[in-house]
Design an enzyme around this catalytic site. Structure first.
Site, short mmCIF file in Angstrom:
data_model
loop_
_atom_site.label_atom_id
_atom_site.label_comp_id
_atom_site.label_asym_id
_atom_site.label_seq_id
_atom_site.Cartn_x
_atom_site.Cartn_y
_atom_site.Cartn_z
N GLU A 1 -11.42 4.19 -1.00
CA GLU A 1 -11.83 4.46 0.38
C GLU A 1 -12.71 5.72 0.48
O GLU A 1 -12.40 6.75 -0.07
CB GLU A 1 -10.62 4.62 1.31
CG GLU A 1 -9.51 5.51 0.82
CD GLU A 1 -8.43 4.74 0.13
OE1 GLU A 1 -8.73 3.69 -0.47
OE2 GLU A 1 -7.27 5.19 0.13
N LYS B 1 2.94 3.66 -5.51
CA LYS B 1 2.42 2.72 -6.50
C LYS B 1 3.51 2.30 -7.49
O LYS B 1 3.48 1.19 -8.00
CB LYS B 1 1.21 3.33 -7.22
CG LYS B 1 0.14 3.85 -6.25
CD LYS B 1 -0.16 2.86 -5.10
CE LYS B 1 -0.86 3.54 -3.93
NZ LYS B 1 -0.84 2.70 -2.70
N ASP C 1 -3.23 -2.97 -2.52
CA ASP C 1 -4.29 -1.97 -2.53
C ASP C 1 -4.18 -1.10 -3.78
O ASP C 1 -3.10 -1.00 -4.39
CB ASP C 1 -4.20 -1.08 -1.28
CG ASP C 1 -5.42 -0.18 -1.11
OD1 ASP C 1 -5.29 0.89 -0.50
OD2 ASP C 1 -6.51 -0.54 -1.61
N ASN C 2 -5.27 -0.47 -4.18
CA ASN C 2 -5.27 0.57 -5.22
C ASN C 2 -4.91 0.10 -6.62
O ASN C 2 -4.31 0.86 -7.40
CB ASN C 2 -4.32 1.71 -4.83
CG ASN C 2 -4.55 2.21 -3.44
OD1 ASN C 2 -3.67 2.11 -2.58
ND2 ASN C 2 -5.73 2.74 -3.19
N ASP D 1 0.83 -1.20 0.00
CA ASP D 1 0.00 0.00 0.00
C ASP D 1 0.86 1.25 0.00
O ASP D 1 0.44 2.32 0.45
CB ASP D 1 -0.92 -0.01 1.22
CG ASP D 1 -2.03 1.01 1.12
OD1 ASP D 1 -2.59 1.42 2.17
OD2 ASP D 1 -2.34 1.45 -0.01
O1 LIG Z 1 -0.44 7.15 -2.72
C1 LIG Z 1 -1.06 6.35 -2.03
N1 LIG Z 1 -0.41 5.58 -1.18
C2 LIG Z 1 1.03 5.68 -1.17
C3 LIG Z 1 1.53 6.27 0.07
C4 LIG Z 1 2.71 6.86 0.06
C5 LIG Z 1 3.28 7.32 1.34
O2 LIG Z 1 3.34 6.21 2.23
C6 LIG Z 1 4.58 5.52 1.93
C7 LIG Z 1 5.50 6.67 1.68
O3 LIG Z 1 6.00 7.06 2.94
C8 LIG Z 1 4.68 7.80 1.15
O4 LIG Z 1 4.82 8.96 1.90
C9 LIG Z 1 -2.54 6.24 -2.11
C10 LIG Z 1 -3.24 7.21 -2.81
C11 LIG Z 1 -4.61 7.14 -2.91
N2 LIG Z 1 -5.31 8.14 -3.65
O5 LIG Z 1 -6.55 8.06 -3.80
O6 LIG Z 1 -4.63 9.06 -4.16
C12 LIG Z 1 -5.34 6.11 -2.30
C13 LIG Z 1 -4.64 5.14 -1.58
O7 LIG Z 1 -5.30 4.09 -0.97
C14 LIG Z 1 -3.25 5.18 -1.49
O8 LIG Z 1 -2.62 4.18 -0.80
MG LIG Z 2 -3.98 2.53 -0.45
#
Ligand SMILES: O=C(NC/C=C/[C@H]1OC[C@H](O)[C@@H]1O)c1cc([N+](=O)[O-])cc(O)c1O
Ligand SMILES: [Mg+2]
Length: 214
Positions: free
Chosen positions: A199, A144, A169-170, A141
């Site tokens: 979500e 990406k 996820d995603n 998660d």
């Molecule tokens: O970027 C997403 N997740 C990546 C997370 C990135 C952050 O966590 C790991 C790293 O430290 C960074 O700062 C994401 C984005 C959306 N979205 O709708 O944009 C929905 C989701 O469920 C997501 O996991």
């Molecule tokens: Mg996610």
């Protein structure tokens, strides 16, 4: 200075959850994200699918890539037997600081190890630093564009065994096309898609469950 969204999310957990009660922490975060501010937790709908995969598998050794505020960490850890261990990697120090407190409020710190740093730096160190042979379950998660390289890295480091389950996820929104193409076409995986929603929204999203065949 203004508070951050993760800090406001933690405040909502402190205000509405009961210490030591993981379900109340989960409900407090879902309520905050539905009624106050959207945040990128897996959420309640996809979270139920995550719960069912974890409950069916009963994993002893779990790796989570991308902790954020610890919502999915709590969802997974609350279903693990006390002897099981969940290692969760988070690159962002501010997110990690919030997640530590959320995990502690849920009373699950005994079975969770939160590690700050880049997945590509820590995956090669799992064996010598954490005494991990292989993982039973991996939840992806994080960024990406890291799903595919980190999956290949886990394969190369011998961290996957016949039957290890990867849950991503995603896979639709924001989407991970290169990862999907890989796990769905590789002879080393048996993959299936769980259709759901992004979500707290009506947009389509889903989880991809991929069993490593060795
Ligand atoms: O970027 C997403 N997740 C990546 C997370 C990135 C952050 O966590 C790991 C790293 O430290 C960074 O700062 C994401 C984005 C959306 N979205 O709708 O944009 C929905 C989701 O469920 C997501 O996991
Ligand atoms: Mg996610």
């Amino acid at each position: 200075t203004r508070s951050t969204r993760p800090q406001r999310l933690l405040n909502a957990v402190r205000k509405h959850a009961t210490r030591g009660d993981p379900q109340s922490v989960i409900s407090a975060i879902d309520h905050f994200c539905r009624h106050s501010e959207w945040a990128m937790n897996i959420g309640d709908e996809k979270g139920s699918i995550l719960d069912s995969v974890v409950s069916e598998l009963n994993p002893e050794k779990v790796l989570e890539l991308g902790t954020y505020c610890g919502y999915s960490t709590v969802r997974i850890a609350r279903l693990l037997p006390p002897g099981a261990r969940l290692i969760t990697l988070e690159f962002n120090a501010d997110y990690a600081a919030i997640a530590r407190q959320v995990i502690a409020l849920a009373g699950l710190e005994d079975r969770v190890q939160l590690v700050e740093g880049a997945s590509e730096d820590w995956i090669p160190r799992m064996k010598e630093h954490f005494g991990i042979e292989t993982f039973d379950f991996v939840f992806l998660d994080h960024w990406k564009d890291r799903y595919l390289p980190d999956t290949k890295l886990m394969e190369d480091c011998g961290l996957l065994r016949k039957g290890t389950v990867l849950l991503a996820d995603n896979v639709i929104c924001p989407g991970v096309p290169d990862y999907l193409q890989y796990v769905r076409n590789s002879l080393s995986y048996k993959s299936c898609y769980f259709k759901s929603h992004l979500e707290y929204t009506k947009a389509e999203d889903g989880l991809e469950k991929s069993v490593f065949l060795g």
